[in-house]
Design a protein around this motif. Structure first.
Motif, short mmCIF file in Angstrom:
data_model
loop_
_atom_site.label_atom_id
_atom_site.label_comp_id
_atom_site.label_asym_id
_atom_site.label_seq_id
_atom_site.Cartn_x
_atom_site.Cartn_y
_atom_site.Cartn_z
N VAL A 39 0.84 -1.19 0.00
CA VAL A 39 0.00 0.00 0.00
C VAL A 39 0.88 1.24 0.00
O VAL A 39 1.67 1.48 0.92
CB VAL A 39 -0.93 0.03 1.24
CG1 VAL A 39 -1.86 1.24 1.16
CG2 VAL A 39 -1.72 -1.26 1.34
N CYS A 40 0.75 2.06 -1.05
CA CYS A 40 1.48 3.33 -1.15
C CYS A 40 0.58 4.47 -0.69
O CYS A 40 -0.63 4.44 -0.89
CB CYS A 40 1.92 3.59 -2.59
SG CYS A 40 3.30 2.60 -3.15
N GLY A 41 1.22 5.51 -0.12
CA GLY A 41 0.44 6.66 0.30
C GLY A 41 1.29 7.70 0.99
O GLY A 41 2.51 7.76 0.82
N ASP A 42 0.64 8.52 1.81
CA ASP A 42 1.32 9.62 2.49
C ASP A 42 2.36 9.14 3.50
O ASP A 42 3.33 9.85 3.79
CB ASP A 42 0.30 10.51 3.21
CG ASP A 42 -0.51 11.34 2.24
OD1 ASP A 42 -0.13 11.40 1.05
OD2 ASP A 42 -1.52 11.94 2.65
N ASN A 43 2.15 7.96 4.06
CA ASN A 43 3.01 7.48 5.15
C ASN A 43 4.05 6.47 4.69
O ASN A 43 4.44 5.57 5.44
CB ASN A 43 2.15 6.87 6.26
CG ASN A 43 1.19 7.87 6.86
OD1 ASN A 43 1.55 9.02 7.07
ND2 ASN A 43 -0.04 7.44 7.12
N GLY A 44 4.52 6.60 3.45
CA GLY A 44 5.51 5.68 2.92
C GLY A 44 4.84 4.53 2.21
O GLY A 44 3.83 4.69 1.52
N ILE A 45 5.39 3.32 2.38
CA ILE A 45 4.79 2.13 1.78
C ILE A 45 4.73 1.05 2.84
O ILE A 45 5.66 0.89 3.65
CB ILE A 45 5.58 1.66 0.54
CG1 ILE A 45 4.86 0.48 -0.13
CG2 ILE A 45 7.03 1.32 0.88
CD1 ILE A 45 5.44 0.12 -1.50
N SER A 46 3.62 0.32 2.88
CA SER A 46 3.42 -0.72 3.88
C SER A 46 3.04 -2.02 3.20
O SER A 46 2.36 -2.02 2.16
CB SER A 46 2.32 -0.32 4.87
OG SER A 46 2.66 0.88 5.54
N ALA A 47 3.46 -3.14 3.80
CA ALA A 47 3.14 -4.47 3.29
C ALA A 47 2.31 -5.22 4.31
O ALA A 47 2.70 -5.33 5.48
CB ALA A 47 4.41 -5.23 2.97
N TYR A 48 1.17 -5.73 3.87
CA TYR A 48 0.31 -6.56 4.73
C TYR A 48 0.41 -8.00 4.27
O TYR A 48 0.15 -8.30 3.10
CB TYR A 48 -1.13 -6.08 4.66
CG TYR A 48 -2.11 -7.02 5.34
CD1 TYR A 48 -2.21 -7.04 6.73
CD2 TYR A 48 -2.92 -7.86 4.59
CE1 TYR A 48 -3.11 -7.91 7.36
CE2 TYR A 48 -3.82 -8.72 5.21
CZ TYR A 48 -3.90 -8.74 6.59
OH TYR A 48 -4.78 -9.60 7.21
N ASN A 49 0.80 -8.91 5.16
CA ASN A 49 0.93 -10.32 4.82
C ASN A 49 -0.36 -11.07 5.13
O ASN A 49 -0.85 -11.02 6.27
CB ASN A 49 2.10 -10.95 5.57
CG ASN A 49 2.37 -12.36 5.09
OD1 ASN A 49 1.82 -13.32 5.60
ND2 ASN A 49 3.25 -12.48 4.11
#
Length: 337
Positions: free
Chosen positions: A131-141
């Motif tokens: 997930v890309c956005g204002d808070n960097g990029i996050s990965a959900y497993n």
């Protein structure tokens, strides 16, 4: 002599028309045909061959006959976009106010523990949703149900002050590439690398779109027609007279490298099909605004628009002459010779 003159006129009209790019024949689906909305943002095909769309009215599955709606009680807005298919078979989408949803067992569910604006999402082959956005990029497993966040893109071991990311793409080696504040960041097995790129001042990183697949990586500006291609470990300006002319006065909404080997660029004034090997291309349907395009398992093209529903093309080399293409003054043709 009069008949000869008529035939000569017809021949000259045909020759004149061939000098201009003709639009391929398409099958159009709009609200009059059961489409929930003519404003469509995103389209994908699942593992069973069903077509899914994200549009102004929500998320729908299409079985070539009817559209099946999926809704959730906690939805704050109807519109959903950014469709992506996970390794487990789930269909993920997000809303413009930052909610993430997924379809599982014919039910639309919400992904909790997420906050912040979203620019785009993509799934990899290791059961991760990025997930890309204002808070960097996050990965959900999907297996562990854990989130991993990345917000250090200059690699100084500190959280960056500016962490906006977007245009996240999956490459064939399961590497994730995306636009970060200082260039293009890639993540492979939790290891980051940065390809620096100086975004044009005052153009921020959000004014560019990244497309990366296999060995080809493109960086295209949204409004001024600038194109860059990754050569080695550096983005080089890409010189193409066709692309320069095609992108002039056009606003880009999406860029896709499809299995047909062509680069497809969606704009507010048509969709561009470009072959980089031959440096040739065409602009189709210049009177329509496009948002997405896919090439399905049966070699059909599906194109979504922001005002005119969905176009399906069986063959981009077929041609049509009508009032929309600017070649005829009337669609009521009684006879040809």
């Amino acid at each position: 002599m009069q008949n000869l003159g008529r035939k000569y006129t017809v021949v000259m009209l045909i020759i004149a028309n061939t000098l201009f790019a003709q639009n391929p024949v398409y099958f159009q689906t709009t609200i009059e045909d059961g489409l929930p909305s003519n404003e469509v943002y995103s389209i994908i095909q699942d593992q069973k061959g069903f077509i899914w769309i994200g549009c102004d009215a929500g998320i729908y599955k299409y079985n070539s006959v009817k559209f099946q709606s999926f809704k959730n009680k906690v939805q704050k807005t109807k519109a959903l976009t950014g469709l992506t298919l996970s390794r487990s078979g789930k269909i993920y989408a997000y809303s413009f106010n930052g909610q993430i949803f997924y379809v599982e067992n014919d039910s639309l569910k919400t992904l909790t523990k997420w906050e912040g604006k979203i620019s785009n999402i993509v799934c990899d082959n290791n059961y991760n949703l990025w997930v890309c956005g204002d808070n960097g990029i996050s990965a959900y497993n999907e297996v562990t149900h854990q989130w991993t966040n990345y917000s250090d893109f200059d690699l100084d071991h500190k959280k960056d002050q500016y962490t906006f990311t977007h245009s996240c793409k999956l490459k064939k080696d399961n590497t994730i590439s995306f636009i970060s504040p200082n260039g293009i960041t890639t993540i492979n097995k939790q290891q980051q690398t940065l390809i620096p790129f100086e975004f044009l001042n005052p153009k921020p990183s959000g004014e560019f779109i990244l497309e990366s697949k296999n060995e080809s990586t493109w960086l295209i500006s949204v409004t001024d027609g600038l194109c860059y291609n990754l050569i080695g470990n550096k983005f080089q300006p890409y010189e193409s007279l066709f692309l320069k002319n095609a992108l002039t006065n056009s606003k880009v909404t999406n860029v896709k490298l499809l299995k047909d080997g062509n680069l497809w660029i969606c704009t507010y004034s048509g969709i561009i099909c470009y072959n980089s090997n031959l440096d040739t291309g065409k602009v189709f349907y210049s009177n329509m605004a496009f948002s997405d395009v896919i090439y399905d398992t049966e070699q059909n093209y599906w194109m979504t628009t922001l005002h005119d529903g969905i176009l399906r093309l069986a063959n981009i080399n077929s041609k049509t002459w009508n009032t929309n293409s600017g070649n005829l003054t009337s669609n009521k043709i009684l006879k040809t010779e």
